[in-house]
Write a protein that holds these residues in place. Sequence first.
Motif, PDB file in Angstrom:
ATOM      1  N   SER A  50      31.046   6.808 -54.572  1.00 28.26           N
ATOM      2  CA  SER A  50      32.150   6.750 -55.524  1.00 28.26           C
ATOM      3  C   SER A  50      32.793   5.371 -55.513  1.00 28.26           C
ATOM      4  O   SER A  50      32.544   4.535 -54.638  1.00 28.26           O
ATOM      5  CB  SER A  50      33.193   7.817 -55.196  1.00 28.26           C
ATOM      6  OG  SER A  50      33.698   7.639 -53.871  1.00 28.26           O
ATOM      7  N   LYS A  63      39.525   8.391 -58.136  1.00 27.93           N
ATOM      8  CA  LYS A  63      38.182   8.293 -57.554  1.00 27.93           C
ATOM      9  C   LYS A  63      37.161   8.628 -58.637  1.00 27.93           C
ATOM     10  O   LYS A  63      37.292   9.649 -59.326  1.00 27.93           O
ATOM     11  CB  LYS A  63      38.034   9.227 -56.367  1.00 27.93           C
ATOM     12  CG  LYS A  63      36.644   9.190 -55.724  1.00 27.93           C
ATOM     13  CD  LYS A  63      36.538  10.157 -54.554  1.00 27.93           C
ATOM     14  CE  LYS A  63      37.373   9.714 -53.363  1.00 27.93           C
ATOM     15  NZ  LYS A  63      37.094  10.545 -52.163  1.00 27.93           N
ATOM     16  N   PHE A  64      36.148   7.746 -58.788  1.00 23.78           N
ATOM     17  CA  PHE A  64      35.114   7.942 -59.791  1.00 23.78           C
ATOM     18  C   PHE A  64      33.761   8.076 -59.108  1.00 23.78           C
ATOM     19  O   PHE A  64      33.313   7.149 -58.419  1.00 23.78           O
ATOM     20  CB  PHE A  64      35.064   6.755 -60.762  1.00 23.78           C
ATOM     21  CG  PHE A  64      36.332   6.554 -61.544  1.00 23.78           C
ATOM     22  CD1 PHE A  64      36.561   7.288 -62.707  1.00 23.78           C
ATOM     23  CD2 PHE A  64      37.282   5.645 -61.126  1.00 23.78           C
ATOM     24  CE1 PHE A  64      37.734   7.106 -63.439  1.00 23.78           C
ATOM     25  CE2 PHE A  64      38.439   5.455 -61.838  1.00 23.78           C
ATOM     26  CZ  PHE A  64      38.674   6.196 -63.008  1.00 23.78           C
ATOM     27  N   PRO A  65      33.075   9.207 -59.290  1.00 21.10           N
ATOM     28  CA  PRO A  65      31.723   9.344 -58.742  1.00 21.10           C
ATOM     29  C   PRO A  65      30.772   8.375 -59.449  1.00 21.10           C
ATOM     30  O   PRO A  65      30.911   8.104 -60.648  1.00 21.10           O
ATOM     31  CB  PRO A  65      31.357  10.801 -59.053  1.00 21.10           C
ATOM     32  CG  PRO A  65      32.662  11.475 -59.323  1.00 21.10           C
ATOM     33  CD  PRO A  65      33.555  10.439 -59.923  1.00 21.10           C
ATOM     34  N   VAL A  70      29.506  11.808 -51.441  1.00 21.89           N
ATOM     35  CA  VAL A  70      29.307  11.403 -52.828  1.00 21.89           C
ATOM     36  C   VAL A  70      29.623   9.923 -52.925  1.00 21.89           C
ATOM     37  O   VAL A  70      30.663   9.466 -52.446  1.00 21.89           O
ATOM     38  CB  VAL A  70      30.233  12.199 -53.786  1.00 21.89           C
ATOM     39  CG1 VAL A  70      30.060  11.701 -55.223  1.00 21.89           C
ATOM     40  CG2 VAL A  70      29.938  13.691 -53.690  1.00 21.89           C
ATOM     41  N   VAL A 111      36.724   3.819 -55.776  1.00 15.60           N
ATOM     42  CA  VAL A 111      38.082   4.311 -55.554  1.00 15.60           C
ATOM     43  C   VAL A 111      39.091   3.248 -55.955  1.00 15.60           C
ATOM     44  O   VAL A 111      38.932   2.068 -55.630  1.00 15.60           O
ATOM     45  CB  VAL A 111      38.275   4.685 -54.067  1.00 15.60           C
ATOM     46  CG1 VAL A 111      39.689   5.180 -53.817  1.00 15.60           C
ATOM     47  CG2 VAL A 111      37.267   5.741 -53.665  1.00 15.60           C
TER      48      VAL A 111
END
Length: 597
Positions: A455, A469-471, A453, A457
């Motif tokens: 992302s 952590k952000f997708p 994925v 971080v």
Amino acid sequence: MSITFLFSRYWFNPDRLVKILLSICLVCFLMQTAPAQNYLPVARLFGIEDGLPHRQVNSVAQDRYGFIWVATNAGVARFDGLRFRIFNKADNGLRTDTISRILEDAVGRLWLISAKHPEWNQVNIASVDVLDPMNGHVIPLEEYIEDKPPVPLQSFLYNGIRFASDQSGAGRVKPGALFFGTQNPGGWVSWHPDEGWKRIAVPSIPNLLPLLITPEGGMLAQDCDATSFRCTLVELDAGGKVLRTFRGADGRDLGVLAGGGEKSVFATEPAPAGDGVLMYWEIKPGAEKTRLSLPVPRNRLPQWSRLWLVEVEPGAVWLSDYEIFDRQGKILLDLLAQFPTVNNKTARAYLRDRNGGIWLANDFGLELIEIKKDHFRRFLFDENARTGSAVACRGMVQNGKSLWVNSEAPFGGLQRIDLSTGLASPDKPLLGSCYALGPDSSGNIWSGQIGTVLSLVKIDPQSGRILTKFPLIHGVSWCVFPVDRDHLWVGQEGGLILLDSETGQLSSPDTRDFPELDKATVLYIAPDHSGMIWLCTSRGFYKMTPKGKIIGRFWSGGQGDNWLPCENLYHFLRRPGRCFLARYRRQGFAALGYENG
């Protein structure tokens, strides 16, 4: 608004420009915290195609003005750093074009010495012409000096010494005095315009070759027996008295090497085992010979007279043939590996110029070797990696005494380097292949991650712990730019997004007037001095307000002040009233003025 396009095939390559800018920023810090770790060599061979009159170079000298003079079999040539000017028999009146040696006297005239070899191990002066380097006039030695030398020119050994010491006092030699060894009987002859000719006879030595003038006005010299061909080194006082004799073990020869140190002579001796190994010795006036701790080349015994040894750093680093050694004998550089055309086994003479460059008079031209200290400290460096197989670093951020580095697959990720030790931690990267990297206003580190994925971080720079952590949904993230404590602009393959790090919400800038930005790759984000934000993208250069409204585009299809000769912009450098844009695909860079917005 004004735009200027600066174009170059080489120096203004944008990839190179960006690397240089990043390297300069990094090295300015590293040079203060780390010593040099390596040496950087540059080797160049000058031949007939570069303007030399003949491929065989017999000797090389530097005059007081800095010009390099080259003696060849077709006259002499002066090199000014760009081109060669030739002086020869046909154009300048030299008595012969075969010049063996060039010496500069005390008044700046050049003695062009021609040698002949009537029989083995005898080198005689056939003629001496004196060249005025300022006007190119040539004067035979017999006209230049009214007084005849104390021995016939045929008795001179053609190797001479120009002693340039500025010391004064009893026993000192005047700067610019020229010395020539003599034969049958041995000794030396010197000449200085203020003193004329002087002769010191040493009857016990039939052939004496001067090597070095001692501080007391004496000499280190080589004594070669014309019958047995055995060579020893001797130290003599100013009156010709032998003070010391230097021989090899069991009567073996000592072969003098080209080069040497600032105040010493280097010599070789075959090892007792007779297996082709050579021992190196350093011989200084007033002292016994000292063994040098250097690795010695094997299987070169028949060519021992072709070896040469130069002090790159006094007493610490040496250059011999193709390799550079440190004091412990470790090979620091292999010149042959980097410059396969180097052929130092055919070197005839040597010069170290005032800038530290090493010039070799070669059978196949004139060779220049420059060795500079490498003030760059290497991190994550694999010395065994072949070209193209090393890990590519995609971003770096300094945080105190730590340097965070992003790199890409197959062994890439985010690593922290302790600048005081040079060690990376952890041993394995925190994340998979990474691109974007940057700090936020609170000092946390943000990194893009490419994995199952995509992302973004957030990392604690002290512990290295992943905080959040952000997708991402718009492709690989290439850059990050902090707006405030809670918001980040993120440049991606699919345009620009704004991340709220508290809520995880993603939003887009106002691109209603510039919809093509949503499909562009955003490679770099930074403000100008007025606070406006600028975007380097694959579709041009964009201007954005601090609140996220795109208000301008500069690209190849633009009209008037919005025209830019390139797209795919990778980076820009800010200067008051102007920014410099690095083009992404090797087509120069542009300077854009934004004084009036």
